[in-house]
Design an enzyme around this catalytic site. Structure first.
Site, PDB file in Angstrom:
ATOM      1  N   MET A  77      52.690  16.692   2.131  1.00  0.00           N
ATOM      2  CA  MET A  77      52.732  15.417   2.843  1.00  0.00           C
ATOM      3  C   MET A  77      54.117  15.196   3.429  1.00  0.00           C
ATOM      4  SD  MET A  77      50.537  12.963   0.260  1.00  0.00           S
ATOM      5  CE  MET A  77      51.299  13.652  -1.224  1.00  0.00           C
ATOM      6  N   ASP A 128      40.290  12.100  -0.967  1.00  0.00           N
ATOM      7  CA  ASP A 128      39.811  10.996  -1.813  1.00  0.00           C
ATOM      8  C   ASP A 128      39.702  11.347  -3.292  1.00  0.00           C
ATOM      9  OD1 ASP A 128      39.653   9.632   0.553  1.00  0.00           O
ATOM     10  OD2 ASP A 128      37.463   9.596   0.662  1.00  0.00           O
ATOM     11  N   GLN A 186      54.608  25.094   3.632  1.00  0.00           N
ATOM     12  CA  GLN A 186      53.621  24.976   4.702  1.00  0.00           C
ATOM     13  C   GLN A 186      54.307  24.914   6.059  1.00  0.00           C
ATOM     14  OE1 GLN A 186      51.289  21.324   5.837  1.00  0.00           O
ATOM     15  NE2 GLN A 186      49.592  22.450   4.883  1.00  0.00           N
ATOM     16  N   GLY A 201      46.519  14.066  -2.742  1.00  0.00           N
ATOM     17  CA  GLY A 201      47.514  13.669  -1.759  1.00  0.00           C
ATOM     18  C   GLY A 201      47.964  12.241  -1.936  1.00  0.00           C
ATOM     19  N   CYS A 214      46.739  18.686  10.132  1.00  0.00           N
ATOM     20  CA  CYS A 214      47.418  17.419  10.420  1.00  0.00           C
ATOM     21  C   CYS A 214      46.786  16.759  11.643  1.00  0.00           C
ATOM     22  CB  CYS A 214      48.906  17.641  10.659  1.00  0.00           C
ATOM     23  SG  CYS A 214      49.794  16.111  11.065  1.00  0.00           S
TER      24      CYS A 214
END
Length: 327
Positions: A18, A207, A71, A229, A102
């Site tokens: 993130m 989720d 990443q 996340g 993304c």
């Protein structure tokens, strides 16, 4: 679960990459709290090639946070190939991950990240080039179900990416068009896992907000690992809660321990940066933490907490104005 030669526990729980969140301090904290592997913020390939100092700083890796994945993202094959080699040389990550997921406009709108879902031939060419560029490092991909509801192509795409040589695939259960809205759809993630032609680990993302939901996703969709996340914002102890629940242990973590974890996060951020920037960086976690939700008449205290400019002030508010109301 194995990603290349990297052995991870079965039912692994991973920290998602993130931007402006998964810096080295947060990654280390999540590892200490049970995350089986952590991912860096995404790193722009063109900035790596140009040796931009702020981008190069993202390659810093602490031995205690391993296994760690770095990443990268970009829209040009040559830059991604060179960036992959720079990452492996500089950071020696356990895994190199490619971001094809993304959804934000400044990334996807330029053809990178989830934008690649509109150009599958280029996505596959890029993936193969990165795999070939770093033969001794496992390369993985993180992507979405497809560009929009009419183009949910992940079942076929997963096979194509596997044929490029990737060692694991993470699937976020939304399309690019959904961004982060609506509910993540895990049914197609399950179909990818059920495909008898898939040989690599499948990691589900989207989720995972509770230990109960984590267990349900493992059992219902058969994924090899899950990735957490946004639910880790202000709640890095979610990894311990999930791991304990999966192992049949008590999941309760005391209010005092949760408060200590948040304090440790503040301290780590300040030590890594400085007091001013460290507090700015960690404020989003203090604002998002579920620990403070539901406290009656909390608005004034929350404002003071988020406006505090010194660690001593933050800790005083937490110890004297918040903790007594939680006990």
């Amino acid at each position: 679960m194995k990603i290349g030669n990297l052995q991870l526990p079965s039912h692994s729980v991973l920290l998602a990459p993130m931007e402006d969140v998964t810096d080295i301090g947060f990654r280390l904290l999540c590892r200490q709290l049970g995350a089986d592997m952590v991912y860096s913020e995404f790193v722009a390939s063109d900035a790596l090639v140009r040796q931009v100092s702020r981008t190069m700083d993202k390659l810093e890796v602490c031995p205690d946070e391993r296994p760690v994945a770095i990443q990268i993202y970009g829209r040009f094959v040559d830059a991604m190939r060179e960036a992959a080699q720079i990452v492996v040389e500089q950071a020696k990550p356990d895994v190199l991950d490619i971001n094809f997921g993304c959804p934000v406009k400044r990334v996807a709108g330029k053809g990178a990240g989830a934008g690649m879902l509109q150009n599958i031939p280029l996505m596959l060419e890029m993936t193969k080039a990165v795999v070939d560029a770093v033969p001794d490092t496992p390369v993985t991909v993180k992507t979405r179900l497809g560009w929009d509801q009419d183009h949910r192509i992940i079942v076929d795409l997963a096979e194509q990416l596997q044929d490029c040589g990737i060692q694991a695939l993470t699937i976020h259960g939304r399309t690019r068009a959904q961004m982060y809205t609506g509910e993540a759809d895990w049914t197609l993630i399950g179909k990818v896992k059920e495909n008898p032609r898939m040989r690599i680990p499948i990691i589900g993302n989207g989720d995972i907000t509770s230990a109960e939901r984590a267990k349900e996703c493992f059992e219902r969709y058969g994924v090899d690992a899950i990735m957490v996340g946004r639910a880790s914002f202000g709640r890095p102890w979610i990894f311990r809660e999930i791991k304990n629940y999966l192992e049949g242990k008590a999941t309760a973590i005391s209010v005092e321990e949760k408060m200590d974890i948040l304090k440790r996060q503040v301290t780590t951020s300040v030590e890594r940066l400085d007091e001013y920037r460290g507090i700015l960086h960690v404020r989003r976690h203090l604002a998002a933490t579920p620990l403070f939700k539901g406290i009656p008449d909390f608005r004034e205290t929350r404002i003071r907490l988020l406006r505090a400019e010194h660690v001593e002030e933050i800790f005083h508010i937490m110890d004297h104005d918040i903790l007594p109301r939680l006990q």
